[in-house]
Design a protein around this motif. Structure first.
Motif, mmCIF file in Angstrom:
data_model
loop_
_atom_site.group_PDB
_atom_site.id
_atom_site.type_symbol
_atom_site.label_atom_id
_atom_site.label_comp_id
_atom_site.label_asym_id
_atom_site.label_seq_id
_atom_site.Cartn_x
_atom_site.Cartn_y
_atom_site.Cartn_z
ATOM 1 N N VAL A 11 -68.386 44.435 42.962
ATOM 2 C CA VAL A 11 -68.106 45.456 41.950
ATOM 3 C C VAL A 11 -68.648 46.797 42.422
ATOM 4 O O VAL A 11 -69.767 46.858 42.956
ATOM 5 N N THR A 12 -67.879 47.848 42.233
ATOM 6 C CA THR A 12 -68.411 49.189 42.481
ATOM 7 C C THR A 12 -67.983 50.121 41.361
ATOM 8 O O THR A 12 -67.309 49.704 40.400
ATOM 9 N N LEU A 13 -68.387 51.379 41.491
ATOM 10 C CA LEU A 13 -68.128 52.377 40.448
ATOM 11 C C LEU A 13 -67.749 53.690 41.100
ATOM 12 O O LEU A 13 -68.342 54.075 42.115
ATOM 13 N N CYS A 14 -66.752 54.386 40.534
ATOM 14 C CA CYS A 14 -66.560 55.796 40.905
ATOM 15 C C CYS A 14 -66.135 56.576 39.679
ATOM 16 O O CYS A 14 -65.310 56.135 38.896
ATOM 17 N N THR A 15 -66.725 57.752 39.525
ATOM 18 C CA THR A 15 -66.462 58.579 38.348
ATOM 19 C C THR A 15 -65.621 59.798 38.706
ATOM 20 O O THR A 15 -65.334 60.611 37.835
ATOM 21 N N ASN A 16 -65.294 59.950 39.981
ATOM 22 C CA ASN A 16 -64.441 61.089 40.382
ATOM 23 C C ASN A 16 -63.718 60.753 41.697
ATOM 24 O O ASN A 16 -64.029 59.753 42.352
ATOM 25 N N ASP A 17 -62.775 61.610 42.073
ATOM 26 C CA ASP A 17 -61.939 61.339 43.250
ATOM 27 C C ASP A 17 -62.753 61.328 44.546
ATOM 28 O O ASP A 17 -62.390 60.652 45.511
ATOM 29 N N THR A 89 -73.282 54.335 32.994
ATOM 30 C CA THR A 89 -71.957 53.936 33.455
ATOM 31 C C THR A 89 -72.077 52.736 34.394
ATOM 32 O O THR A 89 -71.313 51.780 34.318
ATOM 33 N N LYS A 90 -73.068 52.771 35.261
ATOM 34 C CA LYS A 90 -73.269 51.658 36.195
ATOM 35 C C LYS A 90 -73.569 50.357 35.443
ATOM 36 O O LYS A 90 -73.135 49.280 35.836
ATOM 37 N N LEU A 91 -74.312 50.465 34.334
ATOM 38 C CA LEU A 91 -74.694 49.264 33.573
ATOM 39 C C LEU A 91 -73.481 48.504 33.028
ATOM 40 O O LEU A 91 -73.578 47.318 32.729
ATOM 41 N N MET A 105 -72.156 47.039 44.397
ATOM 42 C CA MET A 105 -72.411 47.850 45.590
ATOM 43 C C MET A 105 -72.023 49.297 45.326
ATOM 44 O O MET A 105 -70.950 49.571 44.794
ATOM 45 N N ASP A 106 -72.874 50.228 45.728
ATOM 46 C CA ASP A 106 -72.566 51.648 45.610
ATOM 47 C C ASP A 106 -71.303 51.994 46.391
ATOM 48 O O ASP A 106 -70.993 51.353 47.410
ATOM 49 N N ALA A 107 -70.652 53.052 45.958
ATOM 50 C CA ALA A 107 -69.439 53.519 46.631
ATOM 51 C C ALA A 107 -69.736 54.110 48.012
ATOM 52 O O ALA A 107 -68.823 54.305 48.814
ATOM 53 N N ASP A 108 -70.998 54.393 48.282
ATOM 54 C CA ASP A 108 -71.361 54.953 49.595
ATOM 55 C C ASP A 108 -71.935 53.878 50.519
ATOM 56 O O ASP A 108 -72.694 54.177 51.436
ATOM 57 N N THR A 109 -71.554 52.627 50.279
ATOM 58 C CA THR A 109 -71.957 51.559 51.198
ATOM 59 C C THR A 109 -70.775 51.179 52.083
ATOM 60 O O THR A 109 -69.618 51.455 51.738
ATOM 61 N N ALA A 209 -74.388 49.119 55.646
ATOM 62 C CA ALA A 209 -75.009 50.437 55.802
ATOM 63 C C ALA A 209 -74.834 51.189 54.491
ATOM 64 O O ALA A 209 -73.784 51.094 53.848
ATOM 65 N N HIS A 210 -75.856 51.910 54.098
ATOM 66 C CA HIS A 210 -75.832 52.630 52.822
ATOM 67 C C HIS A 210 -76.140 54.103 53.093
ATOM 68 O O HIS A 210 -77.246 54.439 53.504
ATOM 69 N N PHE A 211 -75.159 54.947 52.829
ATOM 70 C CA PHE A 211 -75.306 56.377 53.134
ATOM 71 C C PHE A 211 -75.895 57.119 51.946
ATOM 72 O O PHE A 211 -75.197 57.875 51.254
ATOM 73 N N ILE A 212 -77.174 56.907 51.696
ATOM 74 C CA ILE A 212 -77.811 57.551 50.535
ATOM 75 C C ILE A 212 -77.942 59.053 50.748
ATOM 76 O O ILE A 212 -77.868 59.547 51.875
ATOM 77 N N GLY A 213 -78.152 59.761 49.655
ATOM 78 C CA GLY A 213 -78.389 61.198 49.720
ATOM 79 C C GLY A 213 -77.174 62.002 49.293
ATOM 80 O O GLY A 213 -76.113 61.451 49.003
ATOM 81 N N VAL A 215 -75.327 64.153 50.961
ATOM 82 C CA VAL A 215 -74.219 64.280 51.921
ATOM 83 C C VAL A 215 -73.642 62.894 52.197
ATOM 84 O O VAL A 215 -74.346 61.997 52.647
ATOM 85 N N LYS A 216 -72.374 62.713 51.911
ATOM 86 C CA LYS A 216 -71.732 61.412 52.091
ATOM 87 C C LYS A 216 -70.793 61.459 53.304
ATOM 88 O O LYS A 216 -70.373 62.546 53.718
ATOM 89 N N PRO A 217 -70.433 60.303 53.841
ATOM 90 C CA PRO A 217 -69.556 60.287 55.025
ATOM 91 C C PRO A 217 -68.289 61.111 54.833
ATOM 92 O O PRO A 217 -67.840 61.785 55.767
HETATM 93 O O1 LIG Z 1 -71.051 61.418 40.460
HETATM 94 C C1 LIG Z 1 -71.234 60.218 40.726
HETATM 95 C C2 LIG Z 1 -72.451 59.720 41.183
HETATM 96 C C3 LIG Z 1 -72.571 58.390 41.480
HETATM 97 N N1 LIG Z 1 -71.530 57.532 41.312
HETATM 98 C C4 LIG Z 1 -71.671 56.089 41.592
HETATM 99 O O2 LIG Z 1 -73.051 55.768 41.563
HETATM 100 C C5 LIG Z 1 -73.484 55.347 42.851
HETATM 101 C C6 LIG Z 1 -74.903 55.820 43.105
HETATM 102 O O3 LIG Z 1 -74.927 57.194 43.458
HETATM 103 P P1 LIG Z 1 -75.213 57.648 44.973
HETATM 104 O O4 LIG Z 1 -74.681 56.614 45.898
HETATM 105 O O5 LIG Z 1 -74.690 59.051 45.147
HETATM 106 O O6 LIG Z 1 -76.788 57.658 44.993
HETATM 107 P P2 LIG Z 1 -77.729 57.459 46.319
HETATM 108 O O7 LIG Z 1 -77.387 56.119 46.888
HETATM 109 O O8 LIG Z 1 -77.406 58.586 47.255
HETATM 110 O O9 LIG Z 1 -79.116 57.521 45.766
HETATM 111 C C7 LIG Z 1 -72.438 55.903 43.804
HETATM 112 O O10 LIG Z 1 -72.410 55.242 45.051
HETATM 113 C C8 LIG Z 1 -71.181 55.695 42.989
HETATM 114 O O11 LIG Z 1 -70.804 54.335 42.986
HETATM 115 C C9 LIG Z 1 -70.318 58.012 40.862
HETATM 116 O O12 LIG Z 1 -69.373 57.262 40.729
HETATM 117 N N2 LIG Z 1 -70.206 59.342 40.574
#
Ligand SMILES: O=c1ccn([C@@H]2O[C@H](COP(=O)(O)OP(=O)(O)O)[C@@H](O)[C@H]2O)c(=O)[nH]1
Ligand SMILES: O=c1ccn([C@@H]2O[C@H](COP(=O)(O)OP(=O)(O)O)[C@@H](O)[C@H]2O)c(=O)[nH]1
Ligand SMILES: [Mn+2]
Ligand SMILES: [Mn+2]
Lengths: 268, 268
Positions: A11-17, A89-91, A105-109, A209-213, A215-217
């Motif tokens: 499962v993942t989440l995205c709130t924008n394009d 929203t994640k909950l 899983m976060d969308a940036d994984t 791999a998880h691209f936290i922060g 700046v995303k890929p």
């Molecule tokens: O504006 C946002 C911020 C976050 N997310 C979701 O919440 C996750 C956690 O946020 P992010 O990965 O940016 O946090 P980080 O891992 O950098 O702390 C994202 O991967 C997305 O799945 C989203 O959909 N819209």
């Protein structure tokens, strides 16, 4: 390959394009390693119609969620805590009760190796956060959907808040007895700077791999002829992981994306 | 306070007068939190006579160790691996068999709260390394002295080397099934940068601060009138921890140090 198990899902989440671009690559990465589980994307009304269509083609299921869609007491309290918006929203992932077990899983994984063995773990399993390794990182976790848990989490959040203002602080306060999985399942792509010899030793075993922060890929650009990623801004992300992300994007995502929702990367 | 247990000890190492300054403060920090255990310092012939006297006054026991003091096969092999020098010196702690159990601590650690409960843990217990949290950080660990283990460790080191060229890589390869203690027992003083909200939430509970990296607290200078530390170079060390280190140094160590072995800090 093991038979498909319909009652378990990633499962993942995205709130924008923008995050949806991440989701499209994440889905391809899961397919590439031959997952046998379902792939579910939670979205909000922040996505364009075209992107919703892309996601619907790509994932097994797209679920539109909305923080304030019910009218119970907890949700009324939420109105007073706009700071916790995306967290809540994640909950929503706990409401996917058509599944017995899920891996959020976060969308940036980016999935690099098959991780279906995570479904053998119990709620709540996660990997340590390298910043403060007594806490888990909430970018990858194994959980069991349950409306009861969902309500408890919302109540807890409204009462206690989150020490980091996000889902990670909240979930760490709620699940104090979490089950530790290896860092290889949620390898923060910056961490090889802090302990480079360990990255050299174990980097080849990284599964996610998880691209936290900030700046995303998808904020970088990519040169198809050289196969090189030009970082728009220094992100500290490991070059190999970034290249893997872009290779998937170029080979499997970019061509079918409508022009107006493509990231910086130009189409040939 | 529990009765003193002569067969359990805190152990550290210093191979020169500079690290010995760290040891003197470390000893005071242990005494300040009222430890009931013995305090042992391993030294090499790199220390000045005056510093040896200081340590002898301060600790319960000072043991001079030498990598190549025995003539068995393993030690002959060591001659071919000068890169592992300091690493092997640390391993001598397993030879302190007059103790049933020990806690090794780096000379650049500072004890903030009583940690005698560590002696209830078994070999091998350590805290996760924030850089790569599947590994432990070898700045604090619980172990059981044993000549057999010592020989096995040496043999292992000569055969397999160390993936980071130091004791941390070696011990992580040897003790793959280590017992995890909380990060609070070995809090790398830089880590609050990576996950500041966690540091704000849990920082008050930190039991041991560990000043990893090339710049150590004794490389800075301190203004007694303002109580402020001037960093000689940016170290990323938490200001509170640094101030605690210097307060101990000024109040309990500095006055009795011979002029020639005092660090940069000037005597009034
Ligand atoms: O504006 C946002 C911020 C976050 N997310 C979701 O919440 C996750 C956690 O946020 P992010 O990965 O940016 O946090 P980080 O891992 O950098 O702390 C994202 O991967 C997305 O799945 C989203 O959909 N819209
Ligand atoms: O020249 C040296 C280097 C290291 N050490 C000892 O080995 C430990 C580990 O080294 P250090 O703390 O500098 O490594 P870090 O924690 O920064 O990785 C020190 O704390 C000392 O106890 C020493 O005595 N002399
Ligand atoms: Mn993320
Ligand atoms: Mn150290």
């Amino acid at each position: 390959m093991a038979p498909s198990t319909a009652k378990e899902a990633y499962v993942t989440l995205c709130t924008n394009d923008s995050y949806a671009i991440g989701v499209l690559v994440w889905v391809e990465s899961l397919k590439e390693v031959g997952t046998t589980r379902q792939i579910v994307v939670m979205i909000t009304n922040g996505l364009s119609q075209k992107m919703k269509e892309q996601l619907a083609e790509s994932a097994d299921k797209v679920v539109e969620v909305n923080v304030l869609d019910s009218r119970d007491n907890v949700n009324l309290d939420l109105l007073a805590r706009p700071d916790l918006g995306v967290t809540f929203t994640k909950l929503h992932c706990w409401r996917l009760t058509e599944y017995d077990k899920c891996v959020f899983m976060d969308a940036d994984t980016l999935v690099l190796k098959n991780i279906d063995d995570l479904f053998e773990k119990e709620e709540f399993s996660a990997a340590p956060d390298p910043g403060w390794p007594d806490c888990f990182n909430s970018g990858v976790y194994v959980y069991k959907p349950s409306l009861e848990t969902y309500q408890k989490l919302l109540k807890f959040a409204v009462q206690s808040g989150s020490f980091d203002g996000g889902d990670q602080g909240l979930l760490n306060s709620y699940y104090t007895n979490w089950n530790r999985i290896s860092f290889l399942y949620n390898c923060v792509a910056q961490s090889f700077y802090s302990y480079l010899p360990a990255f050299k030793q174990f980097g080849k075993d990284v599964k996610v791999a998880h691209f936290i922060g900030a700046v995303k890929p998808w904020h970088h650009s990519f040169d198809v002829s050289t196969g090189k990623v030009s970082e728009s801004e220094f992100s500290g992300h490991c070059a190999d992981f970034l290249r893997h992300w872009w290779n998937l994007f170029v080979s499997r995502v970019h061509k079918r994306l409508p022009e107006e929702i493509s990231p910086t990367f130009p189409k040939e």
